[in-house]
Design an enzyme around this catalytic site. Structure first.
Site, PDB file in Angstrom:
ATOM      1  CG  HIS A 135      32.662  36.718  40.609  1.00 40.60           C
ATOM      2  ND1 HIS A 135      31.670  35.831  40.937  1.00 40.60           N
ATOM      3  CD2 HIS A 135      33.654  36.546  41.499  1.00 40.60           C
ATOM      4  CE1 HIS A 135      32.051  35.153  42.003  1.00 40.60           C
ATOM      5  NE2 HIS A 135      33.255  35.559  42.356  1.00 40.60           N
ATOM      6  CG  ASP A 173      41.279  37.936  43.665  1.00 31.61           C
ATOM      7  OD1 ASP A 173      41.645  37.916  44.852  1.00 31.61           O
ATOM      8  OD2 ASP A 173      40.779  36.966  43.085  1.00 31.61           O
ATOM      9  CG  HIS A 192      39.452  29.974  42.850  1.00 34.61           C
ATOM     10  ND1 HIS A 192      38.706  30.958  43.415  1.00 34.61           N
ATOM     11  CD2 HIS A 192      39.196  28.856  43.589  1.00 34.61           C
ATOM     12  CE1 HIS A 192      38.024  30.483  44.435  1.00 34.61           C
ATOM     13  NE2 HIS A 192      38.312  29.202  44.583  1.00 34.61           N
TER      14      HIS A 192
END
Ligand code: ACO
Length: 438
Positions: A306, A362, A267
């Site tokens: 994702h 990210d 995460h």
């Protein structure tokens, strides 16, 4: 067309009509499907919530197939271009963009609550010099609950408001204190004349100069990153916030739980893992070997994939553009070239294409943080600061939702049937073993 679902239970031959509301069927409607009176009814089995809505929400909308992200209806790209973090936080919490007077009052409240109790400093001092800043952050946020015992009055709107101000305002202070502690540097107090992002950078980096002024492009980039990370629907940490909040603790404790969920490498820890992965790859010529390893299942391509986006993450598009702008100011990074090439190769590779694996938020954010002089272990902390606004808006929505109760999932029991206790002397010698679930 009727908005209902007909289900036939082939064990009994009975057919049930289940109403469909807002594209969903109530899971409890399946409880009526029983073999006999002893039966508790049919359960819906959904490990990891792959297809279960745990709430209704009016905060954030994601269309993962089309790569769309809206906060309260506004596209993330427009907020990133025209808004600032404090205004976006107001939007998330209140549901509408503020007018000038509302914004001024909101900004004032968030500015006057930036200081933390002096005891928090001694608390921080207790951590080992190499303590992970995320561990320091989650502990000190949890500890804040002991400073504000009235925060437990969660159905008092005034108390909720002040907790929201305090948490959003103090998060950068605690984050910067954690960083300064790990460097053995004195803590910097907040400078209330600076912007939210500017003040955070000042608390992080001010040395002996009387006032710290961040480079405007860097301050702006950080503010945009804060907007992009402010909320993301029912992700792991938001689910933790709602689940823990459902037993009605104060919001500081619930936020500490959300930070703990964000800490994990799958995460909020992913941007840290991306940089470590790219450092390990080292150069463009090593990429094919790395990709072969990923495809063989040896490891994951961090920053890719994702649960919801099966298309390019809209936040990653903004961040990729911003990485170029920031690095134009701070000087380029050879690692960014490796990342860009890795992205190009992965996006053309059948393994990633067939699984709809695209860069997520990210993949590039770490390069901006790095260019800002922020060490990798601080990356998830930089994520937690803005996400606090999202967590709190979701927490308040959940508290005021009449359909919500304490979150308590069901399970499908696969363990031993009822059996009698056997005294130790009569037990057969057996090697203890852990039986995995599933
Ligand atoms: N690298 C290589 N293969 C991957 C990756 C990846 N990053 N992500 C998924 N896959 C593969 C899986 O091995 C699986 O393949 P299979 O069908 O052959 O078994 C398939 O794609 C589906 O993967 P799941 O694990 O079922 O996808 P899930 O939705 O459960 O996981 C997650 C999503 C956790 C984000 C995953 O893609 C991942 O681990 N990515 C890397 C970590 C990361 O970047 N996390 C940040 C997420 S964004 C955020 O939290 C802010």
């Amino acid at each position: 067309m009727p908005e209902s679902l007909s289900v036939t239970d082939n064990r009994t031959g009975r057919t049930y009509d289940l109403p469909i509301e807002n594209g969903a069927v109530h899971a409890t409607a399946f409880q009526q499907m029983k073999l006999d009176d002893e039966d508790d009814g049919l359960l819906l089995y959904d490990p990891a919530f792959l297809n279960t809505a745990s709430c209704t929400s009016r905060i954030t909308f994601i269309d993962g197939d089309r790569g769309i992200l809206l906060y309260r209806g506004y596209p993330i790209e427009q907020l990133a271009e025209h808004s600032n973090f404090l205004e976006t936080a107001y939007l998330l919490i209140h549901g509408e963009l503020p007018n000038a007077a509302e914004y001024a009052a909101w900004e004032h409240e968030l500015t006057i609550h930036t200081l933390v109790h002096e005891n928090v400093k001694s608390f921080m001092d207790g951590f080992h010099h190499d303590a992970h800043p995320m561990g320091m952050l989650l502990s000190t946020v949890g500890a804040l609950s002991t400073f504000y015992p009235d925060a437990t009055k969660i159905y008092d709107e005034e108390q909720r408001r002040i907790s929201i101000y305090r948490l959003i305002a103090k998060m950068p202070t605690l984050a910067a204190f954690a960083f300064r502690h790990s460097r053995g540097l004195p803590y910097n107090y907040p400078d209330n004349d600076l912007s939210y992002a500017g003040n955070f950078l000042s608390m992080m980096f001010k040395m002996v100069e009387p006032r710290y002024h961040a480079v405007p492009e860097i301050e702006h980039a950080l503010d945009v990153l804060f907007i992009l990370h402010a909320d993301h629907e029912q992700n792991c940490s938001t689910n933790a916030m709602r689940a823990v909040g459902s037993s009605h603790p104060d919001p500081y404790s619930a936020t500490a739980a959300a930070i703990a969920a964000l800490y994990g490498p799958l995460h909020g820890g992913a941007n840290e893992a991306v940089i470590r992965m790219i450092e390990r790859i080292g150069s463009v010529d090593k990429i094919p070997e790395f990709v072969t390893g990923v495809k063989a299942g040896k490891e994951r391509l961090m920053g890719f994939g994702h649960r919801v986006y099966k298309n390019y993450d809209p936040r990653a598009k903004v961040i990729k553009r911003m990485a170029d702008q920031v690095l134009a100011v701070t000087g380029t990074s050879p690692l960014l070239d490796v990342a860009r090439e890795l992205e190009t190769i992965a996006l053309e590779d059948e393994y990633f294409v067939s699984r709809k694996l695209y860069p997520n938020v990210d993949f590039y954010s770490g390069f901006i943080y790095q260019a800002l002089g922020i060490p990798v272990e601080m990356f998830p902390v930089l994520f937690a600061i803005p996400r606090t606004a999202g967590w709190l808006s979701q927490w308040e929505e959940s508290l005021l939702d009449k359909e919500q109760k304490i979150a308590r999932p069901r399970q499908v029991y696969l363990g031993a049937p009822s059996r009698d206790f056997v005294s130790m002397s009569e037990r057969e010698v057996q090697r203890p073993k852990i039986v995995a679930a599933g």
